[in-house]
Design an enzyme around this catalytic site. Structure first.
Site, PDB file in Angstrom:
ATOM      1  N   CYS A 276       0.837  -1.200   0.000  1.00  0.00           N
ATOM      2  CA  CYS A 276       0.000   0.000   0.000  1.00  0.00           C
ATOM      3  C   CYS A 276       0.878   1.258   0.000  1.00  0.00           C
ATOM      4  O   CYS A 276       1.623   1.495  -0.948  1.00  0.00           O
ATOM      5  CB  CYS A 276      -0.999  -0.059   1.153  1.00  0.00           C
ATOM      6  SG  CYS A 276      -2.328   1.164   1.011  1.00  0.00           S
TER       7      CYS A 276
ATOM      8  N   HIS B  47      -3.783  -4.986  -0.233  1.00  0.00           N
ATOM      9  CA  HIS B  47      -3.333  -5.538   1.047  1.00  0.00           C
ATOM     10  C   HIS B  47      -3.430  -7.062   1.002  1.00  0.00           C
ATOM     11  O   HIS B  47      -4.502  -7.617   1.235  1.00  0.00           O
ATOM     12  CB  HIS B  47      -4.218  -5.018   2.184  1.00  0.00           C
ATOM     13  CG  HIS B  47      -3.975  -3.592   2.530  1.00  0.00           C
ATOM     14  ND1 HIS B  47      -3.016  -3.203   3.436  1.00  0.00           N
ATOM     15  CD2 HIS B  47      -4.555  -2.449   2.086  1.00  0.00           C
ATOM     16  CE1 HIS B  47      -3.016  -1.884   3.539  1.00  0.00           C
ATOM     17  NE2 HIS B  47      -3.940  -1.400   2.721  1.00  0.00           N
TER      18      HIS B  47
ATOM     19  N   GLU C  27      -2.450  -9.124   3.149  1.00  0.00           N
ATOM     20  CA  GLU C  27      -2.765  -9.619   4.502  1.00  0.00           C
ATOM     21  C   GLU C  27      -4.237  -9.485   4.844  1.00  0.00           C
ATOM     22  O   GLU C  27      -4.691 -10.046   5.830  1.00  0.00           O
ATOM     23  CB  GLU C  27      -1.890  -8.887   5.543  1.00  0.00           C
ATOM     24  CG  GLU C  27      -2.331  -7.486   5.916  1.00  0.00           C
ATOM     25  CD  GLU C  27      -2.009  -6.384   4.909  1.00  0.00           C
ATOM     26  OE1 GLU C  27      -2.275  -5.210   5.220  1.00  0.00           O
ATOM     27  OE2 GLU C  27      -1.503  -6.699   3.812  1.00  0.00           O
TER      28      GLU C  27
END
Length: 195
Positions: A77, A175, A177
């Site tokens: 990001c 993202h 994650e």
């Protein structure tokens, strides 16, 4: 394997650490030069505003260290955006790893782009075993235009680079994650990369 997440005060750290734990590894949070240099893999996260995040990097000297790293480095990001030449956000000079300038979406679309969108034109070992047009989770108002270093593309008003790679440096606008099983597979692929 030693995994270091760069700690400079602008990261979405906890969810990255949890994702790495789910993959069976432990990550260390650090801003120590020697520890970062000694890592097998380095993750450079970022959430927030570019100019203040860059100031924190400069204050800690990490702006000098990061471009010299030789092991695989993953910017996520804002981390990816700070690895570019510059950003329109706060008129910020970046680390100059990726040869592209980060610009803002036009007022024609809702910003930030928040939610799930597709990635395609996948071109890197980072996407080994990942199908075209999988959905990733994104939250951003600025983007890197398509360029020679793009390894994934997303369309939001226009096509832009949702992932970049140059040598041992990788970046994702999305993202991983927070992108479920597919995002974790991308993180797993990053951890498998050879120097």
């Amino acid at each position: 394997m030693k995994i270091v997440i760069i700690n400079y005060g602008a990261g979405n750290i906890q969810s990255i650490m949890f994702a790495i734990e789910r993959l069976g590894f432990q990550a260390v949070l650090s801003n120590d030069w020697m520890e970062i240099k000694a890592a097998d893999k380095v993750i450079f996260p970022g959430v927030g505003e570019a100019s203040s995040a860059m100031r924190m990097l400069v204050d800690s000297g990490l702006d000098v260290l990061i471009p010299t790293l030789k092991q695989p480095v993953l910017g996520i990001c804002l981390g990816m955006q700070l690895m570019c030449n510059k950003s329109e956000e706060g008129n910020t000079i970046g680390l100059g790893i990726f040869d592209v300038d980060v610009i803002k979406f036009t007022p024609k679309v809702k910003v930030p782009q928040m939610g799930w969108n597709q990635i395609y034109n996948l071109k890197s070992p980072l996407f080994q075993g990942i199908a075209e047009n999988e959905y990733m989770y994104l939250v951003h108002s600025f983007y890197a235009p398509r360029c020679d270093e793009a390894i994934a593309t997303t369309n939001y008003e226009l096509e832009y680079a949702s992932a970049l790679q140059k040598d041992n440096f990788y970046g994702t606008q999305f993202h991983p994650e927070k992108s479920g099983d597919i995002g974790e597979k991308i993180l797993a692929n990053f951890l498998k990369l050879k120097d």
